[in-house]
Design a protein around this motif. Structure first.
Motif, PDB file in Angstrom:
ATOM      1  N   ILE A 188      -4.172  55.164  36.133  1.00  0.00           N
ATOM      2  CA  ILE A 188      -4.759  56.149  35.222  1.00  0.00           C
ATOM      3  C   ILE A 188      -4.608  55.693  33.776  1.00  0.00           C
ATOM      4  CG2 ILE A 188      -4.647  58.534  34.412  1.00  0.00           C
ATOM      5  CD1 ILE A 188      -3.291  59.237  37.092  1.00  0.00           C
ATOM      6  N   ARG A 189      -5.672  55.818  33.028  1.00  0.00           N
ATOM      7  CA  ARG A 189      -5.616  55.663  31.572  1.00  0.00           C
ATOM      8  C   ARG A 189      -5.784  57.043  30.957  1.00  0.00           C
ATOM      9  NH1 ARG A 189      -3.839  54.227  26.709  1.00  0.00           N
ATOM     10  NH2 ARG A 189      -5.477  54.048  25.154  1.00  0.00           N
ATOM     11  N   HIS A 190      -4.807  57.455  30.155  1.00  0.00           N
ATOM     12  CA  HIS A 190      -4.850  58.754  29.495  1.00  0.00           C
ATOM     13  C   HIS A 190      -5.375  58.598  28.073  1.00  0.00           C
ATOM     14  CE1 HIS A 190      -2.513  61.811  26.944  1.00  0.00           C
ATOM     15  NE2 HIS A 190      -3.608  62.405  27.394  1.00  0.00           N
ATOM     16  N   VAL A 191      -6.300  59.467  27.684  1.00  0.00           N
ATOM     17  CA  VAL A 191      -6.796  59.524  26.310  1.00  0.00           C
ATOM     18  C   VAL A 191      -6.607  60.939  25.782  1.00  0.00           C
ATOM     19  CG1 VAL A 191      -8.825  59.395  24.810  1.00  0.00           C
ATOM     20  CG2 VAL A 191      -8.460  57.653  26.558  1.00  0.00           C
ATOM     21  N   ASP A 192      -5.893  61.051  24.685  1.00  0.00           N
ATOM     22  CA  ASP A 192      -5.720  62.321  23.981  1.00  0.00           C
ATOM     23  C   ASP A 192      -6.887  62.471  23.023  1.00  0.00           C
ATOM     24  OD1 ASP A 192      -5.109  64.354  22.231  1.00  0.00           O
ATOM     25  OD2 ASP A 192      -3.051  63.713  21.846  1.00  0.00           O
ATOM     26  N   ALA A 193      -7.824  63.346  23.374  1.00  0.00           N
ATOM     27  CA  ALA A 193      -9.029  63.535  22.564  1.00  0.00           C
ATOM     28  C   ALA A 193      -8.905  64.772  21.687  1.00  0.00           C
ATOM     29  CB  ALA A 193     -10.256  63.633  23.461  1.00  0.00           C
ATOM     30  N   GLY A 194      -7.749  64.922  21.053  1.00  0.00           N
ATOM     31  CA  GLY A 194      -7.560  66.034  20.120  1.00  0.00           C
ATOM     32  C   GLY A 194      -6.687  67.142  20.658  1.00  0.00           C
ATOM     33  N   SER A 195      -5.811  66.841  21.605  1.00  0.00           N
ATOM     34  CA  SER A 195      -4.939  67.850  22.194  1.00  0.00           C
ATOM     35  C   SER A 195      -3.870  68.310  21.211  1.00  0.00           C
ATOM     36  CB  SER A 195      -4.276  67.275  23.447  1.00  0.00           C
ATOM     37  OG  SER A 195      -3.241  68.099  23.920  1.00  0.00           O
ATOM     38  N   CYS A 196      -3.306  69.492  21.489  1.00  0.00           N
ATOM     39  CA  CYS A 196      -2.183  70.003  20.691  1.00  0.00           C
ATOM     40  C   CYS A 196      -0.867  69.382  21.131  1.00  0.00           C
ATOM     41  CB  CYS A 196      -2.098  71.525  20.795  1.00  0.00           C
ATOM     42  SG  CYS A 196      -1.571  72.099  22.427  1.00  0.00           S
ATOM     43  N   ASN A 197      -0.907  68.546  22.166  1.00  0.00           N
ATOM     44  CA  ASN A 197       0.238  67.871  22.778  1.00  0.00           C
ATOM     45  C   ASN A 197       0.961  68.715  23.815  1.00  0.00           C
ATOM     46  OD1 ASN A 197      -0.018  65.339  21.633  1.00  0.00           O
ATOM     47  ND2 ASN A 197       1.187  65.872  19.835  1.00  0.00           N
ATOM     48  N   GLY A 243      -7.601  67.503  25.549  1.00  0.00           N
ATOM     49  CA  GLY A 243      -8.154  67.835  24.245  1.00  0.00           C
ATOM     50  C   GLY A 243      -9.644  68.147  24.307  1.00  0.00           C
ATOM     51  N   PRO A 244     -10.169  68.842  23.297  1.00  0.00           N
ATOM     52  CA  PRO A 244     -11.560  69.300  23.306  1.00  0.00           C
ATOM     53  C   PRO A 244     -12.583  68.254  22.873  1.00  0.00           C
ATOM     54  CG  PRO A 244     -10.470  70.051  21.316  1.00  0.00           C
ATOM     55  CD  PRO A 244      -9.416  69.356  22.132  1.00  0.00           C
ATOM     56  N   VAL A 245     -12.162  67.035  22.640  1.00  0.00           N
ATOM     57  CA  VAL A 245     -12.985  65.923  22.135  1.00  0.00           C
ATOM     58  C   VAL A 245     -13.358  66.189  20.678  1.00  0.00           C
ATOM     59  CG1 VAL A 245     -14.941  64.380  22.508  1.00  0.00           C
ATOM     60  CG2 VAL A 245     -13.899  65.562  24.455  1.00  0.00           C
ATOM     61  N   THR A 246     -12.423  65.884  19.799  1.00  0.00           N
ATOM     62  CA  THR A 246     -12.679  66.037  18.370  1.00  0.00           C
ATOM     63  C   THR A 246     -13.642  64.957  17.896  1.00  0.00           C
ATOM     64  OG1 THR A 246     -10.790  64.644  17.798  1.00  0.00           O
ATOM     65  CG2 THR A 246     -10.384  67.018  17.989  1.00  0.00           C
ATOM     66  N   SER A 247     -14.224  65.202  16.730  1.00  0.00           N
ATOM     67  CA  SER A 247     -15.164  64.227  16.168  1.00  0.00           C
ATOM     68  C   SER A 247     -14.490  62.881  15.945  1.00  0.00           C
ATOM     69  CB  SER A 247     -15.727  64.765  14.845  1.00  0.00           C
ATOM     70  OG  SER A 247     -16.407  65.981  15.046  1.00  0.00           O
ATOM     71  N   ALA A 248     -13.215  62.922  15.523  1.00  0.00           N
ATOM     72  CA  ALA A 248     -12.491  61.681  15.249  1.00  0.00           C
ATOM     73  C   ALA A 248     -12.181  60.890  16.509  1.00  0.00           C
ATOM     74  CB  ALA A 248     -11.193  61.999  14.502  1.00  0.00           C
ATOM     75  N   MET A 249     -12.084  61.577  17.645  1.00  0.00           N
ATOM     76  CA  MET A 249     -11.713  60.899  18.888  1.00  0.00           C
ATOM     77  C   MET A 249     -12.894  60.599  19.794  1.00  0.00           C
ATOM     78  SD  MET A 249      -8.652  59.955  18.976  1.00  0.00           S
ATOM     79  CE  MET A 249      -8.701  59.437  20.689  1.00  0.00           C
ATOM     80  N   TYR A 250     -14.083  60.986  19.394  1.00  0.00           N
ATOM     81  CA  TYR A 250     -15.247  60.760  20.253  1.00  0.00           C
ATOM     82  C   TYR A 250     -15.473  59.273  20.507  1.00  0.00           C
ATOM     83  CZ  TYR A 250     -20.063  60.584  21.897  1.00  0.00           C
ATOM     84  OH  TYR A 250     -21.192  60.319  22.628  1.00  0.00           O
ATOM     85  N   GLU A 251     -15.524  58.479  19.460  1.00  0.00           N
ATOM     86  CA  GLU A 251     -15.782  57.052  19.634  1.00  0.00           C
ATOM     87  C   GLU A 251     -14.656  56.334  20.374  1.00  0.00           C
ATOM     88  OE1 GLU A 251     -17.039  55.008  16.161  1.00  0.00           O
ATOM     89  OE2 GLU A 251     -18.712  56.365  15.770  1.00  0.00           O
ATOM     90  N   PRO A 252     -13.367  56.585  20.059  1.00  0.00           N
ATOM     91  CA  PRO A 252     -12.307  55.963  20.859  1.00  0.00           C
ATOM     92  C   PRO A 252     -12.360  56.353  22.332  1.00  0.00           C
ATOM     93  CG  PRO A 252     -11.413  56.750  18.785  1.00  0.00           C
ATOM     94  CD  PRO A 252     -12.810  57.268  18.865  1.00  0.00           C
ATOM     95  N   LEU A 253     -12.725  57.599  22.614  1.00  0.00           N
ATOM     96  CA  LEU A 253     -12.849  58.040  24.003  1.00  0.00           C
ATOM     97  C   LEU A 253     -13.953  57.271  24.715  1.00  0.00           C
ATOM     98  CD1 LEU A 253     -12.319  60.009  26.378  1.00  0.00           C
ATOM     99  CD2 LEU A 253     -13.950  61.575  25.289  1.00  0.00           C
ATOM    100  N   MET A 254     -15.105  57.146  24.070  1.00  0.00           N
ATOM    101  CA  MET A 254     -16.217  56.429  24.676  1.00  0.00           C
ATOM    102  C   MET A 254     -15.890  54.951  24.852  1.00  0.00           C
ATOM    103  SD  MET A 254     -18.221  58.842  25.317  1.00  0.00           S
ATOM    104  CE  MET A 254     -19.572  57.850  25.962  1.00  0.00           C
ATOM    105  N   ALA A 255     -15.150  54.386  23.891  1.00  0.00           N
ATOM    106  CA  ALA A 255     -14.769  52.980  23.992  1.00  0.00           C
ATOM    107  C   ALA A 255     -13.843  52.750  25.190  1.00  0.00           C
ATOM    108  CB  ALA A 255     -14.090  52.528  22.701  1.00  0.00           C
TER     109      ALA A 255
END
Length: 262
Positions: free
Chosen positions: A128-137, A174-186
């Motif tokens: 599993i690869r985990h990506v935090d896309a804007g979570s509160c932790n 996380g809800p997929v913040t604007s800042a994390m959209y591109e890293p998530l897609m990458a």
């Protein structure tokens, strides 16, 4: 002998035999999703819908419309309900393969969909690869608990990897913040085929409390193809394990039509 080794030998095995042999899942007394009893609902009462912070409950002419994919398990609806139509429960295993199964239908259980060919590919292990896309932790805290001695996720052949290139499943919080959209897609694009996606936490499923504002989206739907949805704020470690085992076809899906079996 090191003191920590001696301490470990004196304490004995700390890992729970659950879920393979039953036993303690570590969730005694934990509140899960509120349970809806439509027969107890009062005509014209909209108390629960009015107080729900994520609009998971809507009052309609023919009763309540409930979307557990939006629920953050705050229990406010159970506190204001005057008739017990919304009551507390221990229903925490809410992992599903189809988003519609998180919407209360009142029709009871139906034939549940099978994974999209995923389990056949994993005879020995899942990475599993985990990506935090804007979570509160909050979800991250529960994910960290998966590797503690009690849950010991590795014993189930499930591992987290630092590189998406070695991952089978992309686990997103996380809800997929604007800042994390591109890293998530990458991260997703870096994964080899076949690849799967799991939305963990209400934010990843539907946006949660902050979804749809100027800085973030409303979860993974419309962003990536989701294979497993697990709402909760946050979902507990046992719920995450059950959802992963469900994806691997090593455990049944317990929810359909917004209702949990048993």
């Amino acid at each position: 002998m090191a003191l920590w080794t001696l301490f470990g030998l004196m304490r004995g095995k700390a890992t729970t035999p659950w879920p393979s042999e039953g036993g303690n899942d570590g969730q005694d007394g934990i509140l899960g999703m509120p349970r809806y009893n439509p027969e107890a609902c009062l005509d014209g009462c909209e108390e629960c819908a009015a107080i729900c912070p994520t609009h998971a409950i809507e009052a309609r002419e023919n009763g309540l419309a409930i979307d557990y994919g939006r629920c953050i398990t705050c229990q406010l609806c159970t506190e204001v309900c005057p008739s017990g139509a919304m009551e507390p429960s221990g229903d925490w295993a809410f992992g599903v393969r189809e988003r519609d199964d998180l919407i209360w239908s009142g029709r009871g259980a139906r034939e549940r969909p099978q994974p999209h060919g995923g389990p056949k590919a994993f005879k020995r292990s899942l990475h599993i690869r985990h990506v935090d896309a804007g979570s509160c932790n909050g979800c991250e805290s529960e994910l960290q608990a998966l590797n503690n001695p009690f849950y010991n996720l590795h014993r189930l052949g499930i591992f987290f990897t630092a590189s998406p290139r070695f991952a089978d499943l992309l686990l997103v919080t996380g809800p997929v913040t604007s800042a994390m959209y591109e890293p998530l897609m990458a991260a997703y694009e870096a994964m080899a085929e076949p690849r799967w996606v799991m939305a963990v936490g209400t934010c990843a499923v539907s946006g949660g409390l902050s979804g749809g504002n100027y800085a973030c989206g409303t979860g993974l739907d419309g962003v990536l193809p989701v294979d497993v949805y697990l709402p909760g704020c946050p979902p507990n470690p046992a719920a995450i394990i059950e959802a992963l085992l469900m994806f691997l076809d090593r455990a049944p899906q317990r929810v359909s039509g917004g209702q949990i079996d048993g």
